[in-house]
Design an enzyme around this catalytic site. Structure first.
Site, short mmCIF file in Angstrom:
data_model
loop_
_atom_site.label_atom_id
_atom_site.label_comp_id
_atom_site.label_asym_id
_atom_site.label_seq_id
_atom_site.Cartn_x
_atom_site.Cartn_y
_atom_site.Cartn_z
N LYS A 143 16.46 1.32 -9.96
CA LYS A 143 16.16 1.55 -11.38
C LYS A 143 16.06 3.05 -11.74
O LYS A 143 16.28 3.41 -12.88
CB LYS A 143 14.85 0.85 -11.77
N GLY A 155 -2.04 -0.89 -9.98
CA GLY A 155 -0.73 -0.45 -9.47
C GLY A 155 -0.25 0.78 -10.20
O GLY A 155 -0.71 1.10 -11.31
N ALA A 156 0.67 1.50 -9.54
CA ALA A 156 1.26 2.69 -10.15
C ALA A 156 2.72 2.83 -9.71
O ALA A 156 3.26 3.92 -9.62
CB ALA A 156 0.46 3.94 -9.78
N GLY A 187 6.90 1.32 -10.07
CA GLY A 187 7.86 1.36 -11.18
C GLY A 187 7.42 0.49 -12.36
O GLY A 187 7.47 0.93 -13.51
N ALA A 188 6.98 -0.73 -12.08
CA ALA A 188 6.62 -1.65 -13.16
C ALA A 188 5.34 -1.17 -13.85
O ALA A 188 5.27 -1.13 -15.09
CB ALA A 188 6.43 -3.06 -12.61
N LEU A 243 2.14 -9.56 -13.35
CA LEU A 243 3.59 -9.39 -13.54
C LEU A 243 4.37 -10.29 -12.57
O LEU A 243 5.55 -10.57 -12.77
CB LEU A 243 4.02 -7.94 -13.32
P1 NAP Z 1 6.83 -0.81 -6.52
O1 NAP Z 1 7.40 0.28 -7.34
O2 NAP Z 1 7.24 -0.99 -5.11
O3 NAP Z 1 5.21 -0.65 -6.58
C1 NAP Z 1 4.38 -1.45 -5.78
C2 NAP Z 1 2.93 -1.27 -6.19
O4 NAP Z 1 2.14 -2.17 -5.40
C3 NAP Z 1 2.37 0.14 -5.92
O5 NAP Z 1 1.38 0.44 -6.87
C4 NAP Z 1 1.76 -0.03 -4.52
O6 NAP Z 1 0.72 0.89 -4.24
C5 NAP Z 1 1.16 -1.41 -4.66
N1 NAP Z 1 0.94 -2.05 -3.36
C6 NAP Z 1 1.89 -2.54 -2.51
N2 NAP Z 1 1.30 -3.06 -1.42
C7 NAP Z 1 -0.04 -2.89 -1.57
C8 NAP Z 1 -1.17 -3.22 -0.79
N3 NAP Z 1 -1.06 -3.85 0.38
N4 NAP Z 1 -2.40 -2.92 -1.27
C9 NAP Z 1 -2.55 -2.29 -2.47
N5 NAP Z 1 -1.51 -1.95 -3.26
C10 NAP Z 1 -0.27 -2.24 -2.82
O7 NAP Z 1 7.10 -2.25 -7.19
P2 NAP Z 1 7.35 -2.57 -8.76
O8 NAP Z 1 8.80 -2.52 -9.03
O9 NAP Z 1 6.44 -1.73 -9.55
O10 NAP Z 1 6.91 -4.11 -8.84
C11 NAP Z 1 5.55 -4.48 -8.76
C12 NAP Z 1 5.42 -5.99 -9.01
O11 NAP Z 1 5.81 -6.29 -10.36
C13 NAP Z 1 6.32 -6.83 -8.10
O12 NAP Z 1 5.55 -7.91 -7.61
C14 NAP Z 1 7.41 -7.31 -9.00
O13 NAP Z 1 7.84 -8.61 -8.62
C15 NAP Z 1 6.71 -7.39 -10.36
N6 NAP Z 1 7.66 -7.22 -11.48
C16 NAP Z 1 7.81 -8.26 -12.36
C17 NAP Z 1 8.69 -8.14 -13.42
C18 NAP Z 1 8.86 -9.29 -14.38
O14 NAP Z 1 9.85 -9.31 -15.12
N7 NAP Z 1 7.94 -10.21 -14.43
C19 NAP Z 1 9.44 -6.95 -13.61
C20 NAP Z 1 9.25 -5.90 -12.71
C21 NAP Z 1 8.36 -6.06 -11.64
P3 NAP Z 1 1.06 2.34 -3.58
O15 NAP Z 1 1.52 3.21 -4.72
O16 NAP Z 1 -0.22 2.75 -3.00
O17 NAP Z 1 2.14 2.09 -2.56
#
Ligand code: NAP
Length: 288
Positions: free
Chosen positions: A71, A131-132, A134-135, A227
């Site tokens: 993205k 969270g911080a 992409g989403a 999400l």
């Molecule tokens: P990402 O960029 O990989 O970010 C992951 C986030 O989760 C970061 O804040 C990370 O913290 C945190 N995290 C991961 N493992 C962790 C753990 N064990 N303990 C605490 N925090 C943890 O992913 P993303 O793209 O933002 O997506 C996040 C979620 O949103 C996913 O589950 C995705 O399926 C969902 N989503 C849904 C939609 C929808 O249309 N419904 C669209 C987009 C995304 P750190 O920064 O500390 O690593």
């Protein structure tokens, strides 16, 4: 639908793409609206994003969705980028224009439409954002843009939350986002909050995990929006409900981000009636 010489193609690039539900959204809409269009997933290996975008342009693909992990990377290969997508630093939809693709971010507007459909307010609200990544970054921009009073952004890695806070506060011209460490959740002032779960914790197959498991935290939540939509009901959602709050999953966000992309590609407006039909088809993948 009959595929013929006039069929236009849209698709999804990402890695992996095998489990995507986006074809359900777009092919159902094309059928409902009588558009001669098909939507297919295209797996793209790391390092081949530029080739994929150039190839799509050469093949005159009408549009593409972009998913994890491209993205941000895809931005470098676009002809133009929408201002909101630029501010967020992530693009999930490409629309073909003369000379290349224009990038948009429909995740944010998709979440907003999903919230409207559930009667969830952002304006004037005190919000906790978990969270911080992409989403969550897109959600933080949305909250600031739509007039949230305060957003406590809690993340495992403080620096990332701080970076997003600086960026969003600068773009919105006011201090809306307050970065915090996840384990500092007990420092959030007493009150009732909308909590948006934007980490990947709890995603299938780790369905029994929640990013915070302290019930005291959930006592502060009047509404929880996860999400994640797989599983249908996450551990986070169950904690919220057990403490008396309302809980929603991310399937409507997925639905509306797809609908907005479809509207951009086809220059139409999708009715709520058709949105509901698509939603039921998506829901059937989770609930029998
Ligand atoms: P990402 O960029 O990989 O970010 C992951 C986030 O989760 C970061 O804040 C990370 O913290 C945190 N995290 C991961 N493992 C962790 C753990 N064990 N303990 C605490 N925090 C943890 O992913 P993303 O793209 O933002 O997506 C996040 C979620 O949103 C996913 O589950 C995705 O399926 C969902 N989503 C849904 C939609 C929808 O249309 N419904 C669209 C987009 C995304 P750190 O920064 O500390 O690593």
């Amino acid at each position: 639908m009959e595929i013929n010489g006039r069929t236009r193609t849209c698709g999804l690039i990402g890695h992996p793409v095998e489990h995507t539900l986006s074809p359900v959204i777009h092919n159902t809409l094309a059928g409902l609206l009588g558009h001669n269009m098909v939507y297919v997933p295209f797996p793209v290996e790391p390092g081949r994003v530029q080739d994929a975008v150039n190839g799509a342009d050469a093949l005159q693909l009408l549009g593409l969705n972009v998913t994890v992990p491209y993205k941000s990377e895809v931005i470098g290969f676009l002809q133009e980028i929408d201002r909101l997508a630029y501010n967020i630093g992530a693009v999930n939809t490409l629309v073909r224009t003369e000379g290349g693709y224009k990038g948009y971010n429909t995740d944010m507007e998709g979440l907003y439409r999903a919230m409207i459909s559930e009667d969830i307010k952002i304006a004037g609200e005190q919000i906790i954002l978990l969270g911080a990544g992409g989403a969550a970054r897109a959600v933080a921009h949305l909250c600031a843009l739509k007039g949230a009073e305060k957003v406590y952004m809690l993340n495992r890695t403080f620096d990332k939350a701080e970076q997003v806070a600086v960026e969003v506060n600068r773009a919105s011209g006011k201090d809306v986002v307050y970065p915090m460490l996840l384990q500092e959740h007990d420092k959030i002032p007493a009150g009732k909050y909308l909590a948006i779960q934007g980490t990947s914790v709890g995603l299938s197959p780790y369905v029994e995990e929640a990013v915070i498991s302290d019930r005291v935290f959930y006592e502060k939540v009047h509404t929880g929006f996860d999400l994640i939509y797989n599983p249908w009901e996450t551990r986070f959602m169950r904690y919220v409900q057990e403490c008396g709050g309302k809980a929603y999953n991310g399937l409507k966000m997925l639905l509306y981000q797809g609908i907005i992309a479809y509207e951009l590609w086809n220059e139409v407006s999708v009715s709520e009636q058709n949105a509901h039909i698509v939603y039921e088809r998506l829901r059937a993948h989770f609930v029998q």
